[in-house]
Design a protein around this motif. Structure first.
Motif, PDB file in Angstrom:
ATOM      1  N   GLU A  82     -11.325 107.340  28.179  1.00 39.22           N
ATOM      2  CA  GLU A  82     -10.323 106.294  28.384  1.00 39.22           C
ATOM      3  C   GLU A  82     -10.367 105.768  29.805  1.00 39.22           C
ATOM      4  O   GLU A  82     -10.341 104.553  30.039  1.00 39.22           O
ATOM      5  CB  GLU A  82      -8.927 106.845  28.054  1.00 39.22           C
ATOM      6  N   GLU A  83     -10.456 106.676  30.783  1.00 39.99           N
ATOM      7  CA  GLU A  83     -10.466 106.266  32.192  1.00 39.99           C
ATOM      8  C   GLU A  83     -11.740 105.488  32.535  1.00 39.99           C
ATOM      9  O   GLU A  83     -11.696 104.496  33.277  1.00 39.99           O
ATOM     10  CB  GLU A  83     -10.351 107.502  33.081  1.00 39.99           C
ATOM     11  N   GLY A  95     -13.598 103.658  30.481  1.00 40.12           N
ATOM     12  CA  GLY A  95     -13.506 102.325  29.898  1.00 40.12           C
ATOM     13  C   GLY A  95     -12.612 101.412  30.709  1.00 40.12           C
ATOM     14  O   GLY A  95     -12.925 100.230  30.906  1.00 40.12           O
ATOM     15  N   ARG A  96     -11.515 101.969  31.212  1.00 43.23           N
ATOM     16  CA  ARG A  96     -10.589 101.176  32.027  1.00 43.23           C
ATOM     17  C   ARG A  96     -11.236 100.767  33.347  1.00 43.23           C
ATOM     18  O   ARG A  96     -11.066  99.633  33.823  1.00 43.23           O
ATOM     19  CB  ARG A  96      -9.316 101.987  32.266  1.00 43.23           C
ATOM     20  N   SER A  97     -11.985 101.662  33.965  1.00 41.54           N
ATOM     21  CA  SER A  97     -12.640 101.348  35.238  1.00 41.54           C
ATOM     22  C   SER A  97     -13.682 100.249  35.076  1.00 41.54           C
ATOM     23  O   SER A  97     -13.821  99.375  35.936  1.00 41.54           O
ATOM     24  CB  SER A  97     -13.297 102.605  35.813  1.00 41.54           C
ATOM     25  N   ALA A 102     -13.597  97.967  32.765  1.00 37.71           N
ATOM     26  CA  ALA A 102     -12.897  96.726  32.442  1.00 37.71           C
ATOM     27  C   ALA A 102     -12.216  96.117  33.658  1.00 37.71           C
ATOM     28  O   ALA A 102     -12.242  94.891  33.854  1.00 37.71           O
ATOM     29  CB  ALA A 102     -11.871  96.984  31.343  1.00 37.71           C
ATOM     30  N   THR A 103     -11.591  96.946  34.497  1.00 35.19           N
ATOM     31  CA  THR A 103     -10.797  96.410  35.611  1.00 35.19           C
ATOM     32  C   THR A 103     -11.603  96.188  36.884  1.00 35.19           C
ATOM     33  O   THR A 103     -11.353  95.238  37.630  1.00 35.19           O
ATOM     34  CB  THR A 103      -9.614  97.341  35.927  1.00 35.19           C
ATOM     35  N   ASN A 112      -9.804 102.873  41.373  1.00 36.99           N
ATOM     36  CA  ASN A 112      -9.497 104.273  41.177  1.00 36.99           C
ATOM     37  C   ASN A 112      -8.771 104.792  42.410  1.00 36.99           C
ATOM     38  O   ASN A 112      -9.347 104.844  43.494  1.00 36.99           O
ATOM     39  CB  ASN A 112     -10.781 105.061  40.930  1.00 36.99           C
TER      40      ASN A 112
END
Length: 336
Positions: free
Chosen positions: A124-125, A127-129, A131-132, A1
């Motif tokens: 959305e953010e 879920g991305r955090s 995952a990554t 982030n």
């Protein structure tokens, strides 16, 4: 982030033995960039010829500025110099700062600090955090006009991250006492794991009363100016958890004082921004909890702090581990 655009002031310290150290601060607004840079330059100039003794210098400077006050921009400048001095001392010793403080580099659990607003964007953010970064906890800001909208946001994030990820929420000091209790009780039912800054930072009595009404832990501390503010709040029973900001608490020297205060009260202590400094300070913090992953300097570094499987990998490089990219610095340099 990562915060894509942030005003930073970088201080550099050079010794007569040829060792160079540095640190940065984030004064939040471009309007403060020039004043903070000027304070760092002017105060730093008075340190020329001094022995490299950060704790001694910290005490002297805080005493010297007691009439003007050691909050706001003055504290930001003093913390910048303190962190740069400690970085220089650790580089001179050839060790990571945490080793100089008696600890050692170790993986640290992070929480992903989200920047969006509203249910769809935050889901959305989040879920991305997960995952990554492999984050096992995510934090985001609430404070919509309707309580139900805040609860819908939490539900949306939960749907995106699943049940194995902790949810932390932050109200940025924005609620009244009755509303903080109402929203806190509602958030408890959604398995939120901390309620950050529901009330103004200086409302110790209100925060202590709120704690008595909730099972949900109350978090705060990023806006304490120096260890005294922290000591006052914890003595009043204002918080269950704490998270000083390395810039506002007084740099490395102030942080270590804060860590002792938290240890004496057995209060879990997390960090706020400043991921590189925090990665060195938390290993030396007896009640270390979570590292906030919200990176403001990463785009300017050759080697940003690495995160794998939800853990920050503390670099085994000298000092704070800052390795600036000259091309990036030249590109983004501001005239201050």
């Amino acid at each position: 982030n990562v915060i894509p655009r942030a005003p930073l002031v970088i201080a550099e310290v050079r010794t007569t033995q040829g060792v160079t150290g540095n640190a940065y601060v984030f004064p939040y607004t471009p309007a403060a960039l020039g004043p903070v840079a000027a304070l760092v330059r002017n105060i730093g100039a008075g340190l020329a010829g001094r022995s490299l003794a950060p704790a001694v210098i910290w005490a002297e400077l805080h005493n010297n500025f007691r009439i003007l006050g050691t909050e706001g921009l003055v504290q930001i400048a003093l913390s910048c110099l303190d962190m740069a001095l400690w970085d220089t001392l650790a580089r001179a010793a050839g060790v990571p700062l945490c080793r100089l403080l008696g600890a050692e580099p170790r993986p640290l659990p992070i929480y992903a600090s989200l920047r969006g607003w509203g249910a769809a964007m935050l889901a959305e953010e989040a879920g991305r955090s997960v995952a990554t970064l492999g984050a096992r906890a995510v934090k985001f800001k609430l404070g919509q006009a309707r309580l139900e909208d805040d609860l819908d946001t939490v539900r949306a994030v939960r749907g995106a991250v699943g049940n194995g990820v902790e949810i932390l929420v932050d109200y940025n000091q924005g609620l009244t006492r009755p509303e903080a209790e109402r929203r806190g009780l509602a958030l408890e039912a959604l398995d939120v794991r901390w309620l950050e800054e529901p009330l103004p930072v200086d409302d110790d009595a209100g925060l202590a009363a709120l704690r008595g009404q909730l099972r949900l832990p109350v978090q705060g501390g990023e806006n304490w100016w120096g260890p005294r503010g922290m000591a006052r709040a914890l003595e009043a029973g204002a918080l269950d958890l704490c998270m000083p900001d390395a810039m506002k608490i007084g740099g490395v020297t102030g942080w270590m004082q804060a860590a002792s205060i938290a240890a004496a009260k057995r209060i879990p202590m997390s960090s706020h921004i400043f991921v590189e400094a925090s990665a060195q300070l938390l290993p030396a913090t007896p009640t270390a909890h979570l590292l906030e992953h919200l990176d403001v300097a990463g785009p300017l570094l050759r080697q940003p702090l690495e995160v794998q499987g939800g853990m920050a990998l503390v670099p085994d490089r000298p000092g704070l581990g800052l390795d600036w990219d000259p091309a990036a610095l030249a590109r983004w340099a501001a005239d201050a």
